[in-house]
Design a protein around this motif. Sequence first.
Motif, short mmCIF file in Angstrom:
data_model
loop_
_atom_site.label_atom_id
_atom_site.label_comp_id
_atom_site.label_asym_id
_atom_site.label_seq_id
_atom_site.Cartn_x
_atom_site.Cartn_y
_atom_site.Cartn_z
N GLU A 145 0.81 -1.22 0.00
CA GLU A 145 0.00 0.00 0.00
C GLU A 145 0.85 1.27 0.00
OE1 GLU A 145 -3.87 1.84 2.27
OE2 GLU A 145 -3.26 -0.21 2.68
N GLU A 146 1.93 1.27 0.75
CA GLU A 146 2.77 2.48 0.80
C GLU A 146 3.36 2.80 -0.56
OE1 GLU A 146 6.91 4.08 2.76
OE2 GLU A 146 5.85 2.45 3.78
N THR A 147 3.88 1.80 -1.25
CA THR A 147 4.45 2.02 -2.59
C THR A 147 3.38 2.51 -3.54
OG1 THR A 147 6.13 0.32 -2.24
CG2 THR A 147 5.65 0.92 -4.52
N TYR A 148 2.19 1.91 -3.47
CA TYR A 148 1.10 2.32 -4.34
C TYR A 148 0.69 3.77 -4.09
CZ TYR A 148 -3.27 2.04 -6.97
OH TYR A 148 -4.27 2.26 -7.87
N ARG A 149 0.53 4.12 -2.83
CA ARG A 149 0.13 5.50 -2.49
C ARG A 149 1.20 6.50 -2.93
NH1 ARG A 149 -4.86 5.68 -1.15
NH2 ARG A 149 -5.66 4.17 0.30
N ARG A 150 2.48 6.15 -2.72
CA ARG A 150 3.56 7.05 -3.15
C ARG A 150 3.58 7.19 -4.67
NH1 ARG A 150 8.61 4.69 -0.89
NH2 ARG A 150 9.58 6.31 -2.13
N ASP A 197 -0.84 -6.20 1.80
CA ASP A 197 0.23 -7.11 2.24
C ASP A 197 0.35 -8.23 1.20
OD1 ASP A 197 0.69 -9.90 3.88
OD2 ASP A 197 1.96 -8.24 4.59
N PRO A 198 1.51 -8.35 0.54
CA PRO A 198 1.63 -9.32 -0.55
C PRO A 198 1.28 -10.76 -0.17
CG PRO A 198 3.44 -7.77 -0.66
CD PRO A 198 2.70 -7.51 0.64
N ILE A 221 -2.05 -12.69 -1.63
CA ILE A 221 -1.85 -13.84 -2.51
C ILE A 221 -2.61 -15.04 -1.95
CG2 ILE A 221 -0.15 -15.54 -3.35
CD1 ILE A 221 -0.09 -12.85 -4.89
N VAL A 222 -2.50 -15.27 -0.66
CA VAL A 222 -3.23 -16.38 -0.03
C VAL A 222 -4.73 -16.18 -0.21
CG1 VAL A 222 -3.76 -17.50 2.18
CG2 VAL A 222 -1.38 -16.94 1.60
N ALA A 223 -5.20 -14.95 -0.03
CA ALA A 223 -6.64 -14.68 -0.21
C ALA A 223 -7.06 -14.91 -1.66
CB ALA A 223 -6.95 -13.24 0.21
N VAL A 244 8.15 -13.09 1.64
CA VAL A 244 6.78 -13.25 1.14
C VAL A 244 6.56 -14.70 0.74
CG1 VAL A 244 5.17 -12.58 -0.68
CG2 VAL A 244 6.56 -10.84 0.45
N SER A 245 7.54 -15.29 0.03
CA SER A 245 7.41 -16.68 -0.40
C SER A 245 7.24 -17.62 0.79
CB SER A 245 8.63 -17.11 -1.21
OG SER A 245 8.73 -16.35 -2.39
N GLN A 246 8.05 -17.42 1.83
CA GLN A 246 7.95 -18.27 3.02
C GLN A 246 6.60 -18.12 3.70
OE1 GLN A 246 9.98 -20.62 4.23
NE2 GLN A 246 11.27 -20.34 2.43
N GLU A 247 6.11 -16.89 3.77
CA GLU A 247 4.80 -16.66 4.39
C GLU A 247 3.69 -17.32 3.58
OE1 GLU A 247 2.15 -15.66 7.20
OE2 GLU A 247 4.32 -15.44 7.35
#
Length: 187
Positions: free
Chosen positions: A44-49, A131-132, A136-138, A166-169
Motif C-alpha cells: 500500500e505504501e508504494t502504491y500510495r507514493r 500485504d503481498p 496472494i493467499v486470499a 513473502v514466499s515463506q509466508e
Amino acid sequence: MGLDTLLVAVGEGDVERTDAIADAVINVAAPAGATVVIAHVIDEETYRRALEEAGEETTSFLERRFKDRLPDQPGFEGDVPRWVERRSLADEDVRPEPVATVLDRKALIQEMVEAFEDAGVEYEIRGDVGDPAERIVAMADELDVDFVAVGGRNQSATRQRLFGSVSQEILRSVNRPVISIREGVGK
C-alpha cells in the motif's frame, strides 16, 4: 487431484528470474491444459507514493473510476495502471522509486504474458494492493486454485528472521499445494 488453475505469485524479487519462473509454470500448466493466474500485489505504501508521484490527473481518473472516492485499499485488475507510463520519464535514472517499482512489475508481467502466449497457455492477470503474502493467499482461496507457484531467493537465516519472506509466508499460510521455484533454477 486434477490441475485446472495454477496461481503464480510474482513480486519485485522475481524481476531477474522471470524466464525461469515462466518456464517452470509452463512445464506444469501446459500438459494439463490449466489456466495460469498471474497474481501480483504492490504494498500500500508504494502504491500510495506512486499515486502521489502521478499527480492530480491520476487521482481524478481513479475517483471517476470508483465513482464515490478512492477506496481504502485501491486494487487494480489486469494491467498495471497506464498512468504510470504517462507519468514516468523515458530516462530510468530519474524515475521516482515507487514509479520504478510499478514499471518493473509491469515489465515482469509482460514477459510472463509473452511466454505463456508463446506456449499456448491460457492466463489471466490479477492485481491488488496490500500485504503481498496475505493478498496472494486470499486470491488463491477466492479463485479456488489447485496449485500456487512462488519464486524464492536464497537468503540467510538471519535475513529471513529480520525481514521475513513473502514466499515463506505464502508457503506457511496457503492451504493448497505450492510449487517453489528457487533462485538459480533454469541456469
